[in-house]
Each structure stands twice: as structure tokens, then as C-alpha cells.
Design a protein around this motif. Structure first.
Motif, PDB file in Angstrom:
ATOM      1  N   PHE A  75       0.809  -1.211   0.000  1.00 55.70           N
ATOM      2  CA  PHE A  75       0.000   0.000   0.000  1.00 55.70           C
ATOM      3  C   PHE A  75       0.845   1.265   0.000  1.00 55.70           C
ATOM      4  N   ALA A  76       2.017   1.241   0.618  1.00 54.48           N
ATOM      5  CA  ALA A  76       2.906   2.405   0.571  1.00 54.48           C
ATOM      6  C   ALA A  76       3.340   2.668  -0.868  1.00 54.48           C
ATOM      7  N   GLN A  77       3.732   1.607  -1.579  1.00 55.37           N
ATOM      8  CA  GLN A  77       4.147   1.775  -2.964  1.00 55.37           C
ATOM      9  C   GLN A  77       2.967   2.155  -3.850  1.00 55.37           C
ATOM     10  N   ALA A  78       1.806   1.569  -3.605  1.00 53.60           N
ATOM     11  CA  ALA A  78       0.613   1.898  -4.398  1.00 53.60           C
ATOM     12  C   ALA A  78       0.243   3.367  -4.219  1.00 53.60           C
ATOM     13  N   ASN A  79       0.387   3.886  -3.001  1.00 54.79           N
ATOM     14  CA  ASN A  79       0.088   5.296  -2.754  1.00 54.79           C
ATOM     15  C   ASN A  79       1.044   6.203  -3.521  1.00 54.79           C
ATOM     16  N   GLU A  80       2.308   5.832  -3.582  1.00 52.82           N
ATOM     17  CA  GLU A  80       3.269   6.619  -4.354  1.00 52.82           C
ATOM     18  C   GLU A  80       2.913   6.616  -5.835  1.00 52.82           C
ATOM     19  N   LEU A  81       2.511   5.467  -6.350  1.00 54.59           N
ATOM     20  CA  LEU A  81       2.112   5.383  -7.762  1.00 54.59           C
ATOM     21  C   LEU A  81       0.841   6.188  -8.015  1.00 54.59           C
ATOM     22  N   ALA A  82      -0.079   6.171  -7.062  1.00 51.15           N
ATOM     23  CA  ALA A  82      -1.325   6.928  -7.226  1.00 51.15           C
ATOM     24  C   ALA A  82      -1.051   8.429  -7.307  1.00 51.15           C
ATOM     25  N   LYS A  83      -0.059   8.893  -6.586  1.00 52.02           N
ATOM     26  CA  LYS A  83       0.268  10.324  -6.590  1.00 52.02           C
ATOM     27  C   LYS A  83       0.697  10.810  -7.969  1.00 52.02           C
ATOM     28  N   VAL A  84       1.354   9.955  -8.746  1.00 51.99           N
ATOM     29  CA  VAL A  84       1.825  10.382 -10.064  1.00 51.99           C
ATOM     30  C   VAL A  84       0.770  10.191 -11.143  1.00 51.99           C
ATOM     31  N   GLY A  85      -0.313   9.490 -10.822  1.00 50.40           N
ATOM     32  CA  GLY A  85      -1.413   9.350 -11.767  1.00 50.40           C
ATOM     33  C   GLY A  85      -1.114   8.408 -12.913  1.00 50.40           C
ATOM     34  N   ALA A  86      -1.739   8.657 -14.038  1.00 49.04           N
ATOM     35  CA  ALA A  86      -1.678   7.747 -15.183  1.00 49.04           C
ATOM     36  C   ALA A  86      -0.503   8.018 -16.115  1.00 49.04           C
ATOM     37  N   ASP A  87       0.271   9.068 -15.862  1.00 50.50           N
ATOM     38  CA  ASP A  87       1.404   9.398 -16.718  1.00 50.50           C
ATOM     39  C   ASP A  87       2.424   8.260 -16.666  1.00 50.50           C
ATOM     40  N   LYS A  88       2.571   7.548 -17.775  1.00 48.21           N
ATOM     41  CA  LYS A  88       3.425   6.350 -17.806  1.00 48.21           C
ATOM     42  C   LYS A  88       4.886   6.675 -17.505  1.00 48.21           C
ATOM     43  N   THR A  89       5.363   7.819 -17.948  1.00 52.99           N
ATOM     44  CA  THR A  89       6.749   8.196 -17.694  1.00 52.99           C
ATOM     45  C   THR A  89       6.978   8.385 -16.199  1.00 52.99           C
ATOM     46  N   GLN A  90       6.044   9.082 -15.551  1.00 50.86           N
ATOM     47  CA  GLN A  90       6.149   9.302 -14.108  1.00 50.86           C
ATOM     48  C   GLN A  90       6.009   7.993 -13.324  1.00 50.86           C
ATOM     49  N   ARG A  91       5.087   7.129 -13.770  1.00 49.35           N
ATOM     50  CA  ARG A  91       4.910   5.833 -13.087  1.00 49.35           C
ATOM     51  C   ARG A  91       6.182   4.998 -13.199  1.00 49.35           C
ATOM     52  N   LYS A  92       6.805   5.040 -14.381  1.00 45.52           N
ATOM     53  CA  LYS A  92       8.039   4.282 -14.592  1.00 45.52           C
ATOM     54  C   LYS A  92       9.146   4.813 -13.681  1.00 45.52           C
ATOM     55  N   ALA A  93       9.249   6.126 -13.578  1.00 48.40           N
ATOM     56  CA  ALA A  93      10.264   6.732 -12.708  1.00 48.40           C
ATOM     57  C   ALA A  93      10.006   6.368 -11.245  1.00 48.40           C
ATOM     58  N   THR A  94       8.751   6.357 -10.839  1.00 48.53           N
ATOM     59  CA  THR A  94       8.405   5.994  -9.461  1.00 48.53           C
ATOM     60  C   THR A  94       8.729   4.534  -9.193  1.00 48.53           C
ATOM     61  N   LEU A  95       8.424   3.665 -10.148  1.00 46.46           N
ATOM     62  CA  LEU A  95       8.761   2.250  -9.990  1.00 46.46           C
ATOM     63  C   LEU A  95      10.271   2.054  -9.845  1.00 46.46           C
ATOM     64  N   GLU A  96      11.036   2.878 -10.517  1.00 44.97           N
ATOM     65  CA  GLU A  96      12.503   2.775 -10.458  1.00 44.97           C
ATOM     66  C   GLU A  96      13.002   2.999  -9.023  1.00 44.97           C
ATOM     67  N   LEU A  97      12.276   3.812  -8.254  1.00 46.80           N
ATOM     68  CA  LEU A  97      12.656   4.048  -6.859  1.00 46.80           C
ATOM     69  C   LEU A  97      12.703   2.758  -6.050  1.00 46.80           C
ATOM     70  N   TYR A  98      11.885   1.796  -6.430  1.00 49.65           N
ATOM     71  CA  TYR A  98      11.765   0.559  -5.656  1.00 49.65           C
ATOM     72  C   TYR A  98      12.652  -0.560  -6.200  1.00 49.65           C
ATOM     73  N   LYS A  99      13.439  -0.260  -7.208  1.00 49.92           N
ATOM     74  CA  LYS A  99      14.252  -1.286  -7.859  1.00 49.92           C
ATOM     75  C   LYS A  99      15.164  -2.019  -6.872  1.00 49.92           C
ATOM     76  N   GLU A 100      15.746  -1.307  -5.940  1.00 48.46           N
ATOM     77  CA  GLU A 100      16.678  -1.909  -4.987  1.00 48.46           C
ATOM     78  C   GLU A 100      15.971  -2.663  -3.865  1.00 48.46           C
ATOM     79  N   ARG A 101      14.671  -2.577  -3.789  1.00 47.94           N
ATOM     80  CA  ARG A 101      13.920  -3.248  -2.731  1.00 47.94           C
ATOM     81  C   ARG A 101      13.390  -4.607  -3.164  1.00 47.94           C
TER      82      ARG A 101
END
Length: 117
Positions: A75-101
Motif C-alpha cells: 500500500f505504501a508503494q501503491a500510494n506513491e504510484l497513485a500520486k503520479v497518476g496515469a502518466d506512464k513516464t512518471q509511473r516508470k520513474a516511481t517504480l525505479e525508486l523501488y528497484k533496490e527493494r
């Protein structure tokens, strides 16, 4: 104790594991979270799941897959993704934050955080 009993009953009866709530938003968010954590996408239908077993089979493994820590992280990660909305570029960048996890099997072969959320 009641929670473990739930998993024992689920394994004994081989209940089906629902990997997401069933709506398209849950499927999207669950697959985004899985991608960020190096977990395969949800498999719809068939006898195999996107991760683990299609049915409850082992109370200890099943309980670990749905632990409070795993749910909170989802849910923490889902909330971060929700903040950036449907913009695929922003969602991809947000997902990159979790790469090391990303969660993988522990070195001793035991499951370490893999789940069906």
C-alpha cells in the motif's frame, strides 16, 4: 492464533488464492508493485499463479505471503504510484525508486517476502 487457523483450513481445503480483488485498477496496481519487486505478473485463469501456488497449500508459507509487513509495503508503494497518476513516464520513474527493494528467495532457499499482493 486464529489467523494461522485460517491458513490451516485454507490449505486443508485447498482454497483458491485470489491474487487481486478482481477490478482492473487492482490488477494494474498489483502488477506495478510486482514489477517494482521483481515478481512475475498475475496470471489470470489456469492452474498456475503469477507467484507461488494457485491454491493454499502450506499454512506457514501462505501466512508469510500475506504478512502485515508485505501488505503495508504494497500500500505504501501503491500510494506513491497513485500520486503520479496515469502518466506512464512518471509511473516508470516511481517504480525505479523501488528497484533496490526487490525481494528474492533468501540464500538458504526459504521464501523471504514473496507474496501474492
Amino acid at each position: 492464533e486464529m489467523t494461522m487457523r485460517k491458513y490451516q483450513i485454507s490449505a486443508n481445503e485447498r482454497f483458491y488464492k485470489q491474487e487481486y480483488c478482481g477490478c482492473s485498477f487492482s490488477l494494474r496496481d498489483s502488477n506495478d508493485w510486482r514489477k517494482a519487486n521483481g515478481i512475475p505478473n498475475i496470471q489470470i485463469g489456469g492452474n498456475s499463479a503469477g507467484l507461488g501456488e494457485r491454491y493454499f497449500t502450506d499454512p506457514l508459507v501462505d501466512a508469510a505471503e500475506e504478512s502485515q509487513e508485505v501488505v503495508d509495503e504494497f500500500f505504501a508503494q501503491a500510494n506513491e504510484l497513485a500520486k503520479v497518476g496515469a502518466d506512464k513516464t512518471q509511473r516508470k520513474a516511481t517504480l525505479e525508486l523501488y528497484k533496490e527493494r526487490r525481494k528474492n528467495e533468501a540464500h538458504d532457499g526459504s521464501i523471504n517476502g514473496l507474496n501474492n499482493w
